[in-house]
Write a protein that holds these residues in place. Structure first.
Motif, PDB file in Angstrom:
ATOM      1  N   HIS A  92       8.367   0.911   6.646  1.00  0.00           N
ATOM      2  CA  HIS A  92       8.571   2.288   6.190  1.00  0.00           C
ATOM      3  C   HIS A  92       9.882   2.326   5.401  1.00  0.00           C
ATOM      4  N   PRO A  93       9.839   2.489   4.064  1.00  0.00           N
ATOM      5  CA  PRO A  93      11.058   2.414   3.244  1.00  0.00           C
ATOM      6  C   PRO A  93      12.073   3.510   3.531  1.00  0.00           C
ATOM      7  N   GLN A  94      11.604   4.716   3.888  1.00  0.00           N
ATOM      8  CA  GLN A  94      12.545   5.800   4.179  1.00  0.00           C
ATOM      9  C   GLN A  94      13.286   5.561   5.499  1.00  0.00           C
ATOM     10  N   LEU A 150       0.827  -1.194   0.000  1.00  0.00           N
ATOM     11  CA  LEU A 150       0.000   0.000   0.000  1.00  0.00           C
ATOM     12  C   LEU A 150       0.867   1.251   0.000  1.00  0.00           C
ATOM     13  N   ARG A 151       0.700   2.072  -1.018  1.00  0.00           N
ATOM     14  CA  ARG A 151       1.398   3.358  -1.066  1.00  0.00           C
ATOM     15  C   ARG A 151       2.887   3.228  -0.759  1.00  0.00           C
ATOM     16  N   GLY A 152       3.514   2.243  -1.364  1.00  0.00           N
ATOM     17  CA  GLY A 152       4.945   2.071  -1.195  1.00  0.00           C
ATOM     18  C   GLY A 152       5.359   1.366   0.080  1.00  0.00           C
ATOM     19  N   ARG A 153       4.402   0.845   0.831  1.00  0.00           N
ATOM     20  CA  ARG A 153       4.717   0.175   2.088  1.00  0.00           C
ATOM     21  C   ARG A 153       4.185  -1.257   2.095  1.00  0.00           C
ATOM     22  N   MET A 154       4.972  -2.166   2.658  1.00  0.00           N
ATOM     23  CA  MET A 154       4.518  -3.535   2.867  1.00  0.00           C
ATOM     24  C   MET A 154       3.737  -3.576   4.176  1.00  0.00           C
ATOM     25  N   VAL A 155       2.541  -4.163   4.141  1.00  0.00           N
ATOM     26  CA  VAL A 155       1.684  -4.238   5.324  1.00  0.00           C
ATOM     27  C   VAL A 155       1.323  -5.696   5.590  1.00  0.00           C
ATOM     28  N   VAL A 156       1.409  -6.120   6.855  1.00  0.00           N
ATOM     29  CA  VAL A 156       0.990  -7.466   7.254  1.00  0.00           C
ATOM     30  C   VAL A 156      -0.004  -7.338   8.399  1.00  0.00           C
ATOM     31  N   LYS A 175      -2.923   6.567   4.952  1.00  0.00           N
ATOM     32  CA  LYS A 175      -2.991   7.946   4.482  1.00  0.00           C
ATOM     33  C   LYS A 175      -1.620   8.439   4.025  1.00  0.00           C
ATOM     34  N   GLU A 176      -1.632   9.405   3.126  1.00  0.00           N
ATOM     35  CA  GLU A 176      -0.384   9.900   2.570  1.00  0.00           C
ATOM     36  C   GLU A 176       0.500  10.528   3.632  1.00  0.00           C
ATOM     37  N   GLU A 177      -0.080  11.193   4.629  1.00  0.00           N
ATOM     38  CA  GLU A 177       0.727  11.863   5.641  1.00  0.00           C
ATOM     39  C   GLU A 177       1.456  10.865   6.540  1.00  0.00           C
ATOM     40  N   GLU A 178       1.062   9.599   6.509  1.00  0.00           N
ATOM     41  CA  GLU A 178       1.731   8.607   7.332  1.00  0.00           C
ATOM     42  C   GLU A 178       3.100   8.238   6.779  1.00  0.00           C
ATOM     43  N   TYR A 179       3.434   8.743   5.615  1.00  0.00           N
ATOM     44  CA  TYR A 179       4.750   8.470   5.035  1.00  0.00           C
ATOM     45  C   TYR A 179       5.796   9.461   5.548  1.00  0.00           C
ATOM     46  N   LEU A 180       5.352  10.552   6.079  1.00  0.00           N
ATOM     47  CA  LEU A 180       6.271  11.616   6.437  1.00  0.00           C
ATOM     48  C   LEU A 180       6.989  11.330   7.749  1.00  0.00           C
ATOM     49  N   LYS A 233      13.539   2.609   6.869  1.00  0.00           N
ATOM     50  CA  LYS A 233      14.071   1.250   6.791  1.00  0.00           C
ATOM     51  C   LYS A 233      13.787   0.468   8.066  1.00  0.00           C
ATOM     52  N   LYS A 234      12.533   0.520   8.493  1.00  0.00           N
ATOM     53  CA  LYS A 234      12.138  -0.254   9.660  1.00  0.00           C
ATOM     54  C   LYS A 234      10.642  -0.544   9.616  1.00  0.00           C
ATOM     55  N   TRP A 235      10.233  -1.581  10.369  1.00  0.00           N
ATOM     56  CA  TRP A 235       8.824  -1.926  10.496  1.00  0.00           C
ATOM     57  C   TRP A 235       8.220  -1.142  11.647  1.00  0.00           C
ATOM     58  N   GLU A 236       7.005  -0.643  11.439  1.00  0.00           N
ATOM     59  CA  GLU A 236       6.310   0.132  12.461  1.00  0.00           C
ATOM     60  C   GLU A 236       4.933  -0.461  12.719  1.00  0.00           C
ATOM     61  N   ARG A 237       4.509  -0.422  13.981  1.00  0.00           N
ATOM     62  CA  ARG A 237       3.201  -0.961  14.336  1.00  0.00           C
ATOM     63  C   ARG A 237       2.096   0.008  13.923  1.00  0.00           C
ATOM     64  N   LEU A 238       1.005  -0.560  13.397  1.00  0.00           N
ATOM     65  CA  LEU A 238      -0.189   0.208  13.071  1.00  0.00           C
ATOM     66  C   LEU A 238      -1.306  -0.226  14.028  1.00  0.00           C
ATOM     67  N   SER A 239      -2.462   0.395  13.911  1.00  0.00           N
ATOM     68  CA  SER A 239      -3.590   0.040  14.778  1.00  0.00           C
ATOM     69  C   SER A 239      -3.964  -1.423  14.580  1.00  0.00           C
ATOM     70  N   PRO A 240      -4.177  -2.177  15.664  1.00  0.00           N
ATOM     71  CA  PRO A 240      -4.521  -3.600  15.529  1.00  0.00           C
ATOM     72  C   PRO A 240      -5.918  -3.792  14.968  1.00  0.00           C
ATOM     73  N   MET A 241      -6.166  -4.966  14.429  1.00  0.00           N
ATOM     74  CA  MET A 241      -7.506  -5.306  13.967  1.00  0.00           C
ATOM     75  C   MET A 241      -8.432  -5.484  15.169  1.00  0.00           C
ATOM     76  N   ASN A 242      -9.710  -5.260  14.967  1.00  0.00           N
ATOM     77  CA  ASN A 242     -10.674  -5.472  16.043  1.00  0.00           C
ATOM     78  C   ASN A 242     -10.834  -6.950  16.368  1.00  0.00           C
ATOM     79  N   SER A 243     -10.627  -7.798  15.354  1.00  0.00           N
ATOM     80  CA  SER A 243     -10.817  -9.235  15.533  1.00  0.00           C
ATOM     81  C   SER A 243      -9.529  -9.981  15.198  1.00  0.00           C
ATOM     82  N   PRO A 244      -8.890 -10.626  16.178  1.00  0.00           N
ATOM     83  CA  PRO A 244      -7.705 -11.423  15.879  1.00  0.00           C
ATOM     84  C   PRO A 244      -8.080 -12.624  15.020  1.00  0.00           C
TER      85      PRO A 244
END
Length: 219
Positions: free
Chosen positions: A166-168, A142-148, A214-219, A170-181
């Motif tokens: 995050h390619p810029q 998504l938008r240049g980022r790998m998401v799992v 969102k696009e601003e999440e790349y900054l 060069k590290k993995w970052e946590r996003l909001s978890p899913m509501n249902s595991p």
């Protein structure tokens, strides 16, 4: 050995206009639980299992020539991983199971990248492992980022965690978890949104969720 554990090499094609199935040349390596990715007219098949044992086989089927090509074996055996294609022409294999059988299964967070232009795997020091060991998860670019999202790990139940590379930075970052595991989900990307549908935790799930990057999440 039960018939459900027998690896197969069958490749079939469905013609929607004629409503018929046709056999195509079989895979060089019989297997199940393989990681697959379709790009243009080429189908990449990586890893998988033979009688509960993972394999390192890596092959590609060319729909135009109707032929298989054996590519360099993966750096490690794995199944139930994620496969993504990035904008630089590289195939990325994420996580998965490195050993067979429920008692001896070893979840991994490793990332292996195959450079299709050079025809080789990148060295391990050129890749960045995910934060969480996981297999059988949803994945997307998504938008240049790998998401799992979700999957199985070293936990008593399915995972709800979500992370992105995050390619810029060069590290993995946590996003909001899913509501249902859950694991064993279906997923699709529509307009920069990752839709994760159904799956299994302790019982089959009817849940569906949307991740919007969102696009601003790349900054």
């Amino acid at each position: 050995m039960g018939a459900d554990l027998l690896p197969r090499s069958i490749l079939q094609q469905y013609d929607l206009r004629k409503d018929v199935w046709a056999l195509l040349p079989p895979m060089p390596t019989a297997r199940y639980d393989a990681n697959t990715h379709l790009l243009a007219n080429k189908l990449y098949v990586a890893g998988g299992r033979q009688c509960k044992r993972p394999v390192k086989a890596f092959e590609v089927f060319d729909a135009e020539t109707r032929s298989w090509t054996t590519l360099p074996s993966m750096p490690c055996k794995r199944s139930y991983g994620g496969v993504l294609w990035d904008v630089t022409g590289r195939l990325c294999l994420l996580g998965g199971l490195r050993q067979g059988g429920h008692q001896s299964s070893k979840f991994t967070k490793n990332v292996n990248i195959f450079d299709t232009n050079q025809g080789c795997w990148l060295k391990s020091e050129e890749t960045v492992a995910m934060k969480t060991k996981r297999a059988d998860f949803a994945s997307a670019f998504l938008r240049g980022r790998m998401v799992v999202a979700g999957g199985l790990g070293h936990e008593p139940s399915a995972l709800d965690t979500v992370e992105a590379f995050h390619p810029q930075k060069k590290k993995w970052e946590r996003l909001s978890p899913m509501n249902s595991p859950r694991c064993s989900t279906s997923s699709i990307v529509i307009r920069d949104r990752l839709l994760v549908v159904g799956g299994v935790n302790q019982v089959p799930s009817s849940a569906h969720e949307i991740l919007y990057v969102k696009e601003e999440e790349y900054l």
